[in-house]
Design a protein around this motif. Structure first.
Motif, PDB file in Angstrom:
ATOM      1  N   ARG A  53       0.889  -1.126   0.007  1.00 47.45           N
ATOM      2  CA  ARG A  53      -0.081   0.093  -0.130  1.00 47.45           C
ATOM      3  C   ARG A  53       0.769   1.336   0.043  1.00 47.45           C
ATOM      4  O   ARG A  53       0.523   2.148  -0.832  1.00 47.45           O
ATOM      5  N   GLY A  54       1.916   1.360   0.681  1.00 51.74           N
ATOM      6  CA  GLY A  54       2.637   2.550   0.883  1.00 51.74           C
ATOM      7  C   GLY A  54       3.628   2.515  -0.337  1.00 51.74           C
ATOM      8  O   GLY A  54       3.753   3.646  -0.925  1.00 51.74           O
ATOM      9  N   GLN A  55       3.929   1.484  -1.006  1.00 55.71           N
ATOM     10  CA  GLN A  55       4.718   1.684  -2.281  1.00 55.71           C
ATOM     11  C   GLN A  55       3.949   2.340  -3.223  1.00 55.71           C
ATOM     12  O   GLN A  55       4.339   3.004  -4.207  1.00 55.71           O
ATOM     13  N   LEU A  56       2.704   1.507  -3.412  1.00 54.62           N
ATOM     14  CA  LEU A  56       1.818   2.172  -4.530  1.00 54.62           C
ATOM     15  C   LEU A  56       1.354   3.259  -4.457  1.00 54.62           C
ATOM     16  O   LEU A  56       1.435   4.280  -5.392  1.00 54.62           O
ATOM     17  N   ALA A  57       1.311   3.906  -3.172  1.00 53.97           N
ATOM     18  CA  ALA A  57       0.742   5.153  -2.746  1.00 53.97           C
ATOM     19  C   ALA A  57       1.962   6.108  -3.269  1.00 53.97           C
ATOM     20  O   ALA A  57       1.774   7.358  -3.769  1.00 53.97           O
ATOM     21  N   GLU A  58       3.212   5.888  -3.003  1.00 52.69           N
ATOM     22  CA  GLU A  58       4.386   6.729  -3.254  1.00 52.69           C
ATOM     23  C   GLU A  58       4.493   6.497  -4.911  1.00 52.69           C
ATOM     24  O   GLU A  58       4.807   7.877  -5.383  1.00 52.69           O
ATOM     25  N   LEU A  59       4.291   5.835  -5.594  1.00 57.72           N
ATOM     26  CA  LEU A  59       4.272   5.767  -6.934  1.00 57.72           C
ATOM     27  C   LEU A  59       3.034   6.414  -7.817  1.00 57.72           C
ATOM     28  O   LEU A  59       3.600   7.003  -8.807  1.00 57.72           O
ATOM     29  N   THR A  60       1.895   6.354  -7.303  1.00 58.56           N
ATOM     30  CA  THR A  60       0.819   6.784  -7.720  1.00 58.56           C
ATOM     31  C   THR A  60       0.437   8.118  -7.481  1.00 58.56           C
ATOM     32  O   THR A  60      -0.202   8.714  -8.111  1.00 58.56           O
ATOM     33  N   MET A  62      -1.768   8.078  -5.270  1.00 59.43           N
ATOM     34  CA  MET A  62      -3.087   7.808  -4.723  1.00 59.43           C
ATOM     35  C   MET A  62      -3.024   6.905  -3.515  1.00 59.43           C
ATOM     36  O   MET A  62      -2.211   6.092  -3.609  1.00 59.43           O
ATOM     37  N   GLU A  63      -3.895   7.044  -2.481  1.00 64.54           N
ATOM     38  CA  GLU A  63      -3.928   6.409  -1.186  1.00 64.54           C
ATOM     39  C   GLU A  63      -4.691   5.091  -1.505  1.00 64.54           C
ATOM     40  O   GLU A  63      -5.706   5.208  -2.247  1.00 64.54           O
ATOM     41  N   ALA A  64      -4.158   3.972  -1.164  1.00 68.90           N
ATOM     42  CA  ALA A  64      -4.973   2.504  -1.257  1.00 68.90           C
ATOM     43  C   ALA A  64      -6.070   2.713  -0.157  1.00 68.90           C
ATOM     44  O   ALA A  64      -5.777   2.909   0.966  1.00 68.90           O
ATOM     45  N   GLU A  65      -7.445   2.444  -0.678  1.00 66.07           N
ATOM     46  CA  GLU A  65      -8.414   2.292   0.178  1.00 66.07           C
ATOM     47  C   GLU A  65      -8.452   0.997   0.925  1.00 66.07           C
ATOM     48  O   GLU A  65      -9.152   0.812   1.911  1.00 66.07           O
ATOM     49  N   SER A  66      -8.298  -0.023   0.060  1.00 62.24           N
ATOM     50  CA  SER A  66      -8.519  -1.692   0.503  1.00 62.24           C
ATOM     51  C   SER A  66      -7.733  -2.398  -0.254  1.00 62.24           C
ATOM     52  O   SER A  66      -7.270  -1.898  -1.521  1.00 62.24           O
ATOM     53  N   VAL A  67      -7.582  -3.624   0.108  1.00 60.70           N
ATOM     54  CA  VAL A  67      -6.929  -4.645  -0.768  1.00 60.70           C
ATOM     55  C   VAL A  67      -7.982  -5.843  -0.828  1.00 60.70           C
ATOM     56  O   VAL A  67      -8.369  -6.291   0.124  1.00 60.70           O
ATOM     57  N   VAL A  83      -8.328   1.849  -5.144  1.00 59.35           N
ATOM     58  CA  VAL A  83      -7.449   3.021  -5.072  1.00 59.35           C
ATOM     59  C   VAL A  83      -8.642   4.320  -5.368  1.00 59.35           C
ATOM     60  O   VAL A  83      -9.465   3.669  -6.248  1.00 59.35           O
ATOM     61  N   LEU A  84      -8.757   5.256  -4.553  1.00 55.08           N
ATOM     62  CA  LEU A  84      -9.589   6.484  -5.078  1.00 55.08           C
ATOM     63  C   LEU A  84      -8.816   7.174  -5.952  1.00 55.08           C
ATOM     64  O   LEU A  84      -7.710   7.951  -5.689  1.00 55.08           O
ATOM     65  N   GLU A  85      -9.228   7.285  -7.328  1.00 53.04           N
ATOM     66  CA  GLU A  85      -8.720   7.988  -8.402  1.00 53.04           C
ATOM     67  C   GLU A  85      -9.096   9.467  -8.468  1.00 53.04           C
ATOM     68  O   GLU A  85      -8.496  10.465  -8.781  1.00 53.04           O
ATOM     69  N   LEU A  86     -10.534   9.692  -8.299  1.00 51.27           N
ATOM     70  CA  LEU A  86     -10.982  11.128  -8.616  1.00 51.27           C
ATOM     71  C   LEU A  86     -12.216  10.998  -7.619  1.00 51.27           C
ATOM     72  O   LEU A  86     -13.005  10.567  -7.720  1.00 51.27           O
ATOM     73  N   GLU A  87     -12.096  12.180  -6.623  1.00 54.45           N
ATOM     74  CA  GLU A  87     -13.033  12.256  -5.759  1.00 54.45           C
ATOM     75  C   GLU A  87     -14.087  13.203  -6.435  1.00 54.45           C
ATOM     76  O   GLU A  87     -13.768  14.121  -6.795  1.00 54.45           O
ATOM     77  N   ARG A  88     -15.405  12.897  -5.986  1.00 57.09           N
ATOM     78  CA  ARG A  88     -16.408  13.703  -6.465  1.00 57.09           C
ATOM     79  C   ARG A  88     -17.535  13.607  -5.559  1.00 57.09           C
ATOM     80  O   ARG A  88     -17.553  12.944  -4.623  1.00 57.09           O
ATOM     81  N   VAL A  89     -18.458  14.835  -5.799  1.00 56.30           N
ATOM     82  CA  VAL A  89     -19.482  14.799  -4.759  1.00 56.30           C
ATOM     83  C   VAL A  89     -21.009  14.645  -5.628  1.00 56.30           C
ATOM     84  O   VAL A  89     -21.037  15.205  -6.704  1.00 56.30           O
ATOM     85  N   SER A  98      -9.023  -0.317  -9.484  1.00 51.20           N
ATOM     86  CA  SER A  98      -8.488  -1.475  -9.227  1.00 51.20           C
ATOM     87  C   SER A  98      -6.882  -1.768  -9.858  1.00 51.20           C
ATOM     88  O   SER A  98      -6.914  -1.739 -11.120  1.00 51.20           O
ATOM     89  N   TYR A  99      -5.845  -1.877  -8.765  1.00 48.91           N
ATOM     90  CA  TYR A  99      -4.496  -2.300  -9.213  1.00 48.91           C
ATOM     91  C   TYR A  99      -4.174  -3.399  -8.861  1.00 48.91           C
ATOM     92  O   TYR A  99      -4.200  -4.069  -7.913  1.00 48.91           O
TER      93      TYR A  99
END
Length: 131
Positions: A53-60, A62-67, A83-89, A98-99
């Motif tokens: 999760r940490g490495q993916l967040a560092e590279l992209t 974007m924070e991982a929400e779940s596995v 991963v949350l790619e684009l936050e909307r309301v 999904s990665y």
């Protein structure tokens, strides 16, 4: 007097042998401990998840929400991370992805790719044949 001295020398020699004999099992234990310390420690599954999760967040960025998927493979580990790619309301309209993430046996990321993108509020579309 010589008898007393011989007895003292004999006792002294016995103590020396006893201390040598008692140190041998201790030396064996020390060698085992040294081997354990030098052997590489494999990361636990939870350590692997955290690292991924940490490495993916560092590279992209974007924070991982779940596995959603996690398994050990011959090469290391394979995960699917949401991963949350684009936050909307409203939040149900946010874009998720999904990665597929691959790690080596030490838990170091060796590759990733996006395999799916979807709105948070949408369920998977049903495919013909029940898949």
């Amino acid at each position: 007097m010589s008898n007393t001295r011989d007895t003292q020398e004999s006792q002294s020699s016995q103590k020396s042998q006893d201390s040598q004999n008692s140190s041998k099992p201790n030396e064996t234990a020390q060698k085992k401990t040294a081997r354990k310390q030098t052997a590489p420690k494999r990361p636990s599954p939870m350590d692997v998840l955290r690292q991924a999760r940490g490495q993916l967040a560092e590279l992209t960025g974007m924070e991982a929400e779940s596995v959603s998927s996690f398994e050990q493979t011959e090469e290391g580990w394979a995960l699917e991370v949401e991963v949350l790619e684009l936050e909307r309301v409203p939040d149900t309209m946010s874009l998720m992805a999904s990665y597929q993430v691959e790690l080596d046996t030490d838990g170091q990321l060796t590759g990733y790719r996006r395999v799916r993108r979807y709105e948070r509020g949408r369920s998977d579309a049903r495919r013909p044949g029940g898949r």
